[in-house]
Design an enzyme around this catalytic site. Sequence first.
Site, PDB file in Angstrom:
ATOM      1  CE1 TYR A  87      -8.232   8.548  13.453  1.00  0.00           C
ATOM      2  CE2 TYR A  87     -10.579   8.301  12.490  1.00  0.00           C
ATOM      3  CZ  TYR A  87      -9.680   8.974  13.177  1.00  0.00           C
ATOM      4  OH  TYR A  87      -9.872  10.290  13.554  1.00  0.00           O
ATOM      5  CE1 TYR A 131     -11.662   7.535   8.779  1.00  0.00           C
ATOM      6  CE2 TYR A 131     -12.423   5.678   9.877  1.00  0.00           C
ATOM      7  CZ  TYR A 131     -11.328   6.192   9.076  1.00  0.00           C
ATOM      8  OH  TYR A 131     -10.434   5.381   8.813  1.00  0.00           O
ATOM      9  CB  SER A 137       2.239   5.987   2.228  1.00  0.00           C
ATOM     10  OG  SER A 137       1.883   6.577   1.166  1.00  0.00           O
ATOM     11  N   GLY A 156       0.671  -1.322  -0.082  1.00  0.00           N
ATOM     12  CA  GLY A 156      -0.078   0.011  -0.020  1.00  0.00           C
ATOM     13  C   GLY A 156       0.748   1.222   0.047  1.00  0.00           C
ATOM     14  CB  THR A 191      -1.759  10.234   4.317  1.00  0.00           C
ATOM     15  OG1 THR A 191      -3.135  10.159   4.705  1.00  0.00           O
ATOM     16  CG2 THR A 191      -1.157   9.471   5.403  1.00  0.00           C
TER      17      THR A 191
END
Length: 290
Positions: A171, A181, A20, A14, A222
């Site tokens: 998270y 979110y 990142s 990823g 990010t």
Amino acid sequence: MAASTSRKVALIMGIANQKSIAWSCMEKFLQKDWYVIYTVQNEKIGSKVEAMLKRSSFPDGQQNSILGGYSCDVTDRASMDQFFHRSLPDALQQQSQPLSLHAVIHSLAFASNLKTPLLETTKHSFLEAHEISSYSLIEVARESLPFLRNQTCSDGENYTECSRSITTLSYLGATRAIPGYNVMGPAKASLESVVRGLAVDLRERSSYPIRVNAVRAGPLPTISSKGGITGFDLMRRDVENKSPLGNVTQRQVADSVYHVAAEAHGMTGQSINIDGGYSIVAGPSMGDLL
């Protein structure tokens, strides 16, 4: 490059850019003298990451410990097959003795309509977020398993200490309703449930432990977070004001990911908060009370 079979190998999935979390994880594992194999979503991102690597200055030749970077799109079965059945075995093959994986870092998440309120989220967007952010961990675990268990303990390692690991990034929104979110909250909740289920399921799949855990990073700036989460700067400000340690950095999260993946041999099925202590507080900040 001929690799020493005594050194450990991490697969980090990823990487998108230098901001990142996955990039910071790669740096941490390289600092710890691991070999690293990394994945990107597609060739376009791969070219950008390769350019970043060429511009980066890794100390003591650490960049030579990167065994390869490959495309792996978890929404594309052909891409998954190409990576796990061809690219990864080739990367691990070193002379007559192939290497094996000791740790897999799953840093994969996406929601195309993250700014859409949950009540207005379409079925397609909901399933897409779950497929990429949660179900992909099941697929990655299944495909990685042969490479994680294709080894024996080194001399001096006991049964527990030679555990292998799969670690994902989550998270606080997995267990708390966090404004902005939206659909990623249910997706991360699903991800952490998958972590617990895999921790049990993998118990019977190997002659030694394969641990599965999640690290809940605080809100990090990010590119995907800043561009996708409504009110992201307000989230960061709230954490800075309320948490005992303030906002965390990518490096601090990567340090914790390394510990969970490589050193916490007695831990599995857990979701660990690395958020400066934000998850333990409630109510107004201390500054508001003074």
